[in-house]
Design an enzyme around this catalytic site. Structure first.
Site, PDB file in Angstrom:
ATOM      1  N   SER A  22       0.227  -1.175   0.161  1.00 49.71           N
ATOM      2  CA  SER A  22       0.126  -0.475   0.375  1.00 49.71           C
ATOM      3  C   SER A  22       0.636   1.198  -0.507  1.00 49.71           C
ATOM      4  O   SER A  22       0.231   2.462  -0.713  1.00 49.71           O
ATOM      5  CB  SER A  22      -1.073  -0.319   1.225  1.00 49.71           C
ATOM      6  OG  SER A  22      -0.268  -0.204   2.533  1.00 49.71           O
TER       7      SER A  22
ATOM      8  N   THR B 220      -6.947   5.393   1.170  1.00 55.74           N
ATOM      9  CA  THR B 220      -5.880   4.740   1.432  1.00 55.74           C
ATOM     10  C   THR B 220      -5.158   3.221   1.519  1.00 55.74           C
ATOM     11  O   THR B 220      -4.297   3.349   1.508  1.00 55.74           O
ATOM     12  CB  THR B 220      -5.722   5.120   2.948  1.00 55.74           C
ATOM     13  OG1 THR B 220      -6.288   4.588   3.519  1.00 55.74           O
ATOM     14  CG2 THR B 220      -5.532   6.657   2.823  1.00 55.74           C
ATOM     15  N   SER B 221      -6.369   2.545   1.074  1.00 57.61           N
ATOM     16  CA  SER B 221      -6.783   1.414   0.977  1.00 57.61           C
ATOM     17  C   SER B 221      -5.355   0.278   2.011  1.00 57.61           C
ATOM     18  O   SER B 221      -4.990  -0.178   2.072  1.00 57.61           O
ATOM     19  CB  SER B 221      -5.614   0.397  -0.326  1.00 57.61           C
ATOM     20  OG  SER B 221      -4.922   0.807  -0.629  1.00 57.61           O
ATOM     21  N   CYS B 222      -5.232   1.049   3.567  1.00 59.70           N
ATOM     22  CA  CYS B 222      -4.962   0.642   4.113  1.00 59.70           C
ATOM     23  C   CYS B 222      -3.158   0.608   4.478  1.00 59.70           C
ATOM     24  O   CYS B 222      -3.287  -0.593   3.238  1.00 59.70           O
ATOM     25  CB  CYS B 222      -5.763  -0.521   4.974  1.00 59.70           C
ATOM     26  SG  CYS B 222      -7.441  -0.131   4.877  1.00 59.70           S
ATOM     27  N   VAL B 223      -2.445   0.341   5.209  1.00 62.34           N
ATOM     28  CA  VAL B 223      -1.173  -0.289   5.259  1.00 62.34           C
ATOM     29  C   VAL B 223      -1.616  -0.936   6.054  1.00 62.34           C
ATOM     30  O   VAL B 223      -2.367  -2.155   6.578  1.00 62.34           O
ATOM     31  CB  VAL B 223      -0.344   0.959   5.843  1.00 62.34           C
ATOM     32  CG1 VAL B 223       0.108   1.514   5.614  1.00 62.34           C
ATOM     33  CG2 VAL B 223      -0.994   0.962   7.968  1.00 62.34           C
TER      34      VAL B 223
END
Lengths: 411, 104
Positions: free
Chosen positions: A198, B101-104
């Protein structure tokens, strides 16, 4: 006597129990921690089990052993948190009142959330590495794999330890290369993300490495269902497999749904800086259980636990919650062939290059593949059980991300 | 950051074309951004955009596809048909919200 109650005795709950038992006055505060599972799991070790590097024995210990003296440890399952009455109800009907509640219930995999995943070969040709049992089951079949298609798959974000699927891909490549059958094994890396990771800087480095290792990337893959030997996306693409190593949908504990304290994935809405739950002032949450946009990883829990300890002291003294978590995360990424990467990032900063934990001296290199990083990764098992869980500080490693000795990319 | 004239209005955009100031969003701007993405807006598209905006106003975060499905009542399969190739990225852009943000 006032009561602090911690639900969950995993990494987050145990670290909080250690901090609290040191910082609170035991004449004023009683500390209780409870969990429904008597075992404590070293979850980063799961990754090594399928490839015969660790066994289940390496990653499981009795949880009570790590709870400090003076803290009450209960083996019990919570039926409901009744926030407005400051109490919890256990499955056996008992009730426990609290003045301050810490939620540390973690998250779990839910293969049943993907249509067909359970019915079409769960633990037969579909495995997860997010449970000790899943990793162990995979370790029994992988030595007999003679060739074919292996898909490393992520169903839905967010997931625990977002680098783990990459590590599995690299270790799979390494394992079959070592067995001299790599040419007979196709490896596909199937992700709902637009790239390998990400965070852009890491995505680029990891994307190159996947390519170098001959691993195909299948990106933007929103999994609709699993058929016999086949993944199907919402936009009608398919990926065939003989062996599927999947990261199923991750969700917080169902207790949050029963208590009306969770979001759509049962994560606890929590202030990303103070770690106070949005629901009520006297509830705090940390680790995998929260909806924070930080990684769900042990290092993050370690950093959060220090911030949270500060804010709990502020809270009980009626002060402003001025300790602020910056999203700091670091993790080793095992890349096979006796090497690993190390990455370090926070809410604002992308993973950086440089050295860690000490500026310029390291000894670990950030965002670069080295043997020393691999040794660091393997030594984490010892460090975890003997240093981290016991709350012994490590020089140079602080809750806030440092900038010295690092090349910073603004995210 | 850059400014650009969209649907007769000057708006500020990120490098990837997401509005930086939600107050600059109008339905006409949304329609123009959708056209750039090759989408012509129908009632079904607006239902998604309206949900995203309403939900963002309430929660302060962009809804996930799961939330659009469970809370907004729009099946994920439909979402992929309405906004092909990265539905959430496109829908967020049209709704004038920031990139997932599609997350970390």
């Amino acid at each position: 006597m006032k009561k602090i109650l911690i639900i969950g005795a995993g990494t987050a709950g145990t670290m909080m129990a250690v901090h609290l038992s040191r910082k609170l006055n035991h004449k004023e505060w009683a500390i209780t921690i409870l969990d429904k599972d008597e075992n404590h799991y070293y979850q980063p070790g799961y990754l090594f089990i399928p490839f015969g590097i660790y066994t289940k024995k390496d990653v499981i210990r009795k949880g009570a052993k790590y709870i400090p003296a003076g803290v009450e440890y209960l083996l019990a399952e919570v039926e409901q948190i009744i926030a407005e009455q400051n109490k919890i109800k256990l499955k056996d009907g008992r009730e426990i009142a609290y003045d301050l509640l810490i939620i540390a219930t973690g998250n779990n995999i839910h293969p049943e959330e993907t249509q067909g995943m359970v019915e079409n070969g769960w633990r037969k040709d579909i495995f997860d590495i997010y449970t000790a049992d899943g990793a162990d089951a995979l370790s029994k079949i992988i030595p007999d794999f003679r060739g074919g298609k292996v898909a490393i798959h992520v169903a839905e974000m967010p997931i625990k330890c977002p680098v783990a699927p990459l590590e599995i891909a690299f270790l799979t490549d390494w394992y079959f290369t070592k067995k001299r059958i790599r040419k007979d094994v196709q490896i596909d890396f199937v992700t709902p993300l637009a790239g390998a990771f990400s965070k852009p800087a890491t995505a680029k480095v990891m994307g190159h490495l996947l390519q170098e290792r001959g691993i195909n990337m299948v990106v933007d893959f929103g999994t609709e269902r699993v058929e016999q030997g086949k993944l199907v996306s919402y936009d009608k693409r398919t990926v065939e497999y003989d062996l599927l190593i999947t990261t199923p949908t991750n969700m917080g504990d169902e207790l949050m749904a029963r208590s009306g304290l969770g979001d759509d994935l049962n994560y606890v809405p929590t202030d990303k800086h103070t770690l106070q739950a949005k629901a009520k002032d006297n509830i705090f949450a940390l680790g995998d259980a929260t909806n924070l946009p930080s990684s769900k990883a042990g290092s993050v829990v370690h950093f959060q636990s220090e911030i949270l300890m500060g804010n709990i002291l502020n809270y009980i003294q009626g002060k402003e919650l001025k300790e602020s978590f910056d999203g700091h995360s670091n993790c080793f990424i095992e890349s096979g062939y006796g090497k690993a990467f190390l990455i370090d990032f926070n809410y604002e900063l992308d993973p950086v290059e440089g050295t860690y934990p000490l500026p310029f001296f390291g000894p670990f290199s950030l965002l670069r593949e080295t043997r020393l990083n691999h040794i660091g990764k393997l030594s984490m098992k010892f460090v975890y059980w003997n240093i981290l869980l016991k709350g012994i500080p490590i020089p140079g490693i602080s809750a806030k991300m440092g900038r010295a000795g690092k090349i910073i990319f603004e995210a | 950051m850059a400014t650009k004239e969209i649907a007769g209005k000057t708006v500020s955009l990120t490098e990837e074309g997401y509005l930086t100031d939600p107050s600059q969003w109008t339905r006409e701007v949304a329609q123009a951004i959708a056209a750039e993405e090759g989408i012509s807006m129908t009632d079904a598209h607006w239902k998604v955009i309206d949900f995203l905006k309403k939900d963002f106003a309430e929660t302060g975060v962009l809804a996930s596809m799961r939330r659009i499905n469970k809370t907004g009542g729009i099946p994920t399969k439909d979402l992929y048909e309405l906004f092909p190739e990265g539905p959430l990225k496109k829908a967020a852009r049209i709704a004038g919200l920031s990139k997932p943000t599609s997350c970390v």
